[in-house]
Design an enzyme around this catalytic site. Structure first.
Site, PDB file in Angstrom:
ATOM      1  N   SER A  59       0.846  -1.193   0.000  1.00 54.32           N
ATOM      2  CA  SER A  59       0.000   0.000   0.000  1.00 54.32           C
ATOM      3  C   SER A  59       0.880   1.241   0.000  1.00 54.32           C
ATOM      4  O   SER A  59       1.915   1.298   0.663  1.00 54.32           O
ATOM      5  CB  SER A  59      -0.940  -0.008   1.209  1.00 54.32           C
ATOM      6  N   MET A  60       0.445   2.238  -0.777  1.00 56.19           N
ATOM      7  CA  MET A  60       1.238   3.452  -0.976  1.00 56.19           C
ATOM      8  C   MET A  60       0.431   4.705  -0.680  1.00 56.19           C
ATOM      9  O   MET A  60       0.669   5.770  -1.240  1.00 56.19           O
ATOM     10  CB  MET A  60       1.758   3.484  -2.412  1.00 56.19           C
ATOM     11  N   GLY A  61      -0.564   4.585   0.208  1.00 60.36           N
ATOM     12  CA  GLY A  61      -1.376   5.736   0.563  1.00 60.36           C
ATOM     13  C   GLY A  61      -2.109   6.313  -0.634  1.00 60.36           C
ATOM     14  O   GLY A  61      -2.668   5.577  -1.448  1.00 60.36           O
ATOM     15  N   GLY A  88      -1.667   4.952  -4.288  1.00 52.36           N
ATOM     16  CA  GLY A  88      -2.198   3.693  -4.780  1.00 52.36           C
ATOM     17  C   GLY A  88      -1.596   2.475  -4.103  1.00 52.36           C
ATOM     18  O   GLY A  88      -1.232   2.512  -2.927  1.00 52.36           O
ATOM     19  N   GLY A 108      -6.185   0.499   5.890  1.00 52.16           N
ATOM     20  CA  GLY A 108      -5.321  -0.654   5.638  1.00 52.16           C
ATOM     21  C   GLY A 108      -5.993  -1.960   6.009  1.00 52.16           C
ATOM     22  O   GLY A 108      -5.836  -2.978   5.325  1.00 52.16           O
ATOM     23  N   ASP A 109      -6.768  -1.941   7.093  1.00 54.77           N
ATOM     24  CA  ASP A 109      -7.490  -3.144   7.519  1.00 54.77           C
ATOM     25  C   ASP A 109      -8.566  -3.511   6.499  1.00 54.77           C
ATOM     26  O   ASP A 109      -8.818  -4.687   6.235  1.00 54.77           O
ATOM     27  CB  ASP A 109      -8.127  -2.920   8.892  1.00 54.77           C
TER      28      ASP A 109
END
Length: 311
Positions: A221-223, A226, A252-253
């Site tokens: 994950s890259m905020g 993307g 994130g969850d």
């Protein structure tokens, strides 16, 4: 069946304000109280997707009872190991610029006897071909190789383990080759001891090194930039979605829940990426750790843009 384990659950109190003033009086707005903890958040999102899962958690005291009752009201099957003390309460505050400040308590002490009790509970329920999600921080009294030992144990039984952890827990756990890992870009760069980057090609090359050890799937994950999705020889970059952010807590969850859902339902990597991006972005549009509605997710699914990358 999907099972989630939350070693350090919490009651999350999420609130907003215009600007956080250190050393001054701050008046909180839009306060939302939720039963939380990463594994619990995953199961809550799966419930929204109409996907069955079972929550395993260490609970304690009145706050633990509140969480158990909340999950019961959500019709989430919960199997708890009760310990001394109180389950923690966390305060998360987001300002008008979406800067998040978190004040998290330490969890109750979980001794080796209680850890063995949880091991027996997991063994009595989880079967070959099931999915086990290990997500979040460990509570006090738990060694940093706790997840690693569980991965080693259940991988031998044919269980697919999804890992979402950081720090020393991550370092120990990936050596036992979980099925899927979901670090963010910072966590991956930290583990690889390189300068932080959100460059998809650079991140994909680092992830391939981990996949060479036997990890089947890596999602990074890259905020707002993307996420990367990697499985076998496929690498897909999904651009970040533009949404009205109310809270990034639990995003994130929500992505982990989407990954578990996709694996359980045998979706293609493209479908995995689309679902994960929509569900994660949807979580940002809600207050607290609550998942997005099915209607919101269906809308965001149409906006996901994917790009195949050669590494």
């Amino acid at each position: 069946m999907i099972y989630t384990l939350t070693c350090n659950p919490a009651i999350d109190k999420t609130a907003s304000l215009q600007s956080l003033q250190v050393g001054a009086l701050n008046r909180l707005e839009n306060v939302v109280i939720s039963a939380a903890g990463k594994g619990i958040n995953v199961s809550k999102t799966l419930h929204t997707l109409q996907q069955e899962s079972v929550v395993f958690a260490y609970l304690a005291g009145n706050t633990g009872q509140y969480i158990e009752q909340s999950l019961l009201e959500m019709q989430l099957e919960t199997k708890a190991v009760w310990v001394e003390g109180s389950t923690r309460t966390n305060l998360k505050v987001m300002d008008a610029n979406t800067h998040l400040t978190e004040l998290n308590e330490r969890g109750p002490h979980i001794d080796s006897e209680k850890q063995l009790e949880m091991q027996a509970l997991l063994d009595a329920n989880i079967q070959c071909s099931d999915l086990l999600v290990l997500a979040g921080s460990l509570s006090t009294g738990m060694d940093s190789d706790y997840y690693a030992k569980l991965i080693s144990h259940f991988a031998k039984k044919g269980v697919k383990v999804i890992l979402d952890a950081d720090g020393n827990s991550f370092k120990h756990a990936i050596k036992e080759v979980p099925f899927l890992i979901k670090p963010n870009a910072f966590e991956l760069c930290q583990y690889m001891n390189v300068k932080e980057t959100n460059d998809p090609i650079t991140l994909a090359k680092m992830a391939k090194e981990l996949m060479a050890t036997g990890i089947a799937m890596v999602v990074i994950s890259m905020g707002k930039d993307g996420a990367l999705f990697m499985y076998e020889d496929q690498v897909i970059y999904a651009k970040g979605l533009q949404v009205d952010v109310k809270s990034t807590v639990g995003a994130g969850d929500a992505m982990v829940a989407a990954l578990a859902y996709a694996i359980e339902n045998k979706l293609s990597l493209e479908q995995v990426a689309i679902q994960a991006m929509a569900i994660s972005a949807g979580a940002c549009t809600t207050s607290g750790t609550e998942p997005a509605s099915k209607e919101m997710i269906d809308t965001l699914v149409q906006q996901v843009v994917l790009e195949k990358i050669e590494v």
